[in-house]
Design an enzyme around this catalytic site. Structure first.
Site, PDB file in Angstrom:
ATOM      1  N   LYS A  52     103.544  81.961  32.414  1.00  0.00           N
ATOM      2  CA  LYS A  52     104.398  80.913  32.994  1.00  0.00           C
ATOM      3  C   LYS A  52     104.797  79.910  31.914  1.00  0.00           C
ATOM      4  CE  LYS A  52     102.352  81.682  37.515  1.00  0.00           C
ATOM      5  NZ  LYS A  52     101.339  81.319  38.508  1.00  0.00           N
ATOM      6  N   GLN A  96      96.890  76.836  39.312  1.00  0.00           N
ATOM      7  CA  GLN A  96      96.643  78.276  39.364  1.00  0.00           C
ATOM      8  C   GLN A  96      95.446  78.569  40.261  1.00  0.00           C
ATOM      9  OE1 GLN A  96      98.692  80.602  37.809  1.00  0.00           O
ATOM     10  NE2 GLN A  96      97.520  82.092  38.954  1.00  0.00           N
ATOM     11  N   ASP A 119     105.353  75.621  43.519  1.00  0.00           N
ATOM     12  CA  ASP A 119     104.752  76.869  43.985  1.00  0.00           C
ATOM     13  C   ASP A 119     104.970  77.046  45.490  1.00  0.00           C
ATOM     14  OD1 ASP A 119     103.725  78.840  42.386  1.00  0.00           O
ATOM     15  OD2 ASP A 119     101.801  77.840  42.036  1.00  0.00           O
TER      16      ASP A 119
END
Ligand code: NAP
Length: 291
Positions: A52, A96, A119
Site C-alpha cells: 500500500k 491493518q 478502508d
C-alpha cells in the site's frame, strides 16, 4: 476461460490517478496523504502494508507508516488515531487488520474519523453504503466492483452467490452486488459456515464470490459452465520449493474450476491488486472532498 486481470486493471486505475495527482500538484493543490497503522510483526500484514505504501509512492501520494510493537496499548493506538483525525494534512487513515488479541478491532475502527476512513470499515460508511449514499466503500469489495466495471461484465439480473459474510468482504460484497447500480442488480445469496449444502447454491450461481479463507474450497463439481468466479481468498500455504517457504492459494481450485468459467480472477494477481487500487481511489477522493 478469460482472466479478470487485477494487475492490469489496477495499473490502469493507478495510471489515471498518477495523472490527476500530477495535475493537482501543478495547480498547487494538496497532494493526498495516507497514514497507515501497523501493529506487530505479522508477515502477511507487513507485506500488505508495504504494498500500500509502495502504491502511494507510485501514484504520487504522501504516505506515513506508523509501525507499533505488538504490545502497544489500545489507549496509545486510540490517541494516535485521534491525532491523525485532527491533522489537516492527513486525508486517509488505515489500520491493518488483524490487530493483536488485547486490542478490540471495533474500538479502533470506530475511532477513525468517517471522513478519513478510506478502508470503509466505519459503521457510518457501512450504513451509507447500505443506503446507497456516497460513502467510502470497503477497499476489497470496492476493488471487485471496479474490476467488474473494467471488464464491462454485465451483472444485471444474474444470480450471485457470495461465500463468506465478514464485515470487510462478504457482507459488503453482497450488498453492492444487490444494489441498483451497474455493476450490481444481482439476485444475491450469502453462504457461510452454517449453510447446509453450499454446493447446491453454487451450482445455481452465475457469479460466485469466494471469500472464506479456505484454500481450494470451490471445486469443479460445485460450479456450472460459464460461471464468473471472483476468488478473494489469500492463504499462505507451505511450499518448500519457494524461497519464501510458502505460496499464495485462493479459495478456488483454479486448475480444475478455471476451464468451466467464462471469467475468473487468478490468485495472486486478481482481487489483491484491486484492493490497493480501490484504497488509492478512496484516498484521492477524501483529499478532493476535504480540500
Ligand atoms: P473471515 O473474517 O475469516 O470470514 C470468513 C467467512 O467465511 C465467514 O463468514 C465464515 O462464516 C465463512 N466460512 C469459513 N469457513 C467456511 C466454510 N467451510 N464454509 C462456508 N463458509 C465458511 O475472512 P475475511 O476477512 O472475509 O477474508 C476471507 C478471505 O479473503 C481470506 O483468505 C483473506 O485473506 C482474503 N482477503 C483477501 C483480500 C484481498 O485483497 N484479496 C482482502 C481481504 C481478505 P461464519 O461467518 O459463519 O464464521
Amino acid at each position: 476461460m478469460q482472466i479478470l486481470d487485477g494487475k492490469k486493471a489496477s495499473q490502469a486505475i493507478r495510471d489515471d490517478l498518477k495523472i490527476e495527482v500530477a495535475q493537482r500538484a501543478a495547480e498547487g493543490k494538496k497532494i493526498p496523504h495516507l497514514a497507515a497503522i501497523l501493529v506487530g510483526t505479522n508477515g502477511a500484514s507487513e507485506t500488505y502494508v508495504a504494498a500500500k505504501v509502495r502504491a502511494c509512492e507510485e501514484v504520487g501520494f504522501k504516505s506515513t507508516l506508523l509501525h507499533f510493537e505488538e504490545s502497544v496499548s489500545e489507549t496509545r493506538l486510540l490517541d494516535k488515531i485521534q491525532e491523525l483525525n485532527t491533522d489537516p494534512d492527513v486525508d486517509g487513515i488505515l489500520v491493518q487488520l488483524p490487530l493483536p488479541k488485547h486490542i478490540t478491532d471495533e474500538q479502533v475502527i470506530n475511532a477513525i474519523d468517517p471522513e478519513k476512513d478510506v478502508d470503509g470499515f466505519h459503521p457510518v460508511n457501512v450504513g451509507k453504503m447500505v443506503q446507497g449514499l456516497d460513502a467510502f466503500i470497503s477497499a476489497t469489495p470496492h476493488g471487485i466492483m471496479l474490476l467488474l466495471k473494467h471488464y464491462k461484465i454485465d451483472t444485471r439480473g444474474k444470480h450471485a452467490v457470495v461465500v463468506g459474510r465478514s464485515n470487510i468482504v462478504g457482507r459488503p460484497m453482497s450488498i453492492l452486488l444487490s444494489s441498483n447500480n451497474n455493476p450490481g442488480n444481482c439476485t444475491v445469496t450469502v453462504c457461510h459456515s452454517q449453510t447446509k449444502d453450499i454446493k447446491e447454491y453454487c451450482l445455481q450461481a452465475d457469479i460466485i464470490v469466494a471469500a472464506l479463507g479456505r484454500p481450494g474450497f470451490i471445486t469443479a463439481d460445485m460450479v456450472k459452465e460459464g460461471v464468473i468466479l471472483i476468488d478473494v481468498g489469500i492463504t499462505r500455504v507451505e511450499d518448500t520449493g519457494k524461497k519464501s517457504g510458502y505460496k499464495l492459494k485462493g479459495d478456488v481450485d483454479f486448475e480444475t474450476v478455471g476451464p468451466k468459467c467464462s471469467w475468473i480472477t487468478p490468485v495472486p494477481g486478481g482481487v489483491g491488486p484491486m484492493t490497493i487500487a480501490a484504497l488509492m481511489k478512496n484516498t484521492f477522493r477524501s483529499c478532493k472532498l476535504r480540500n
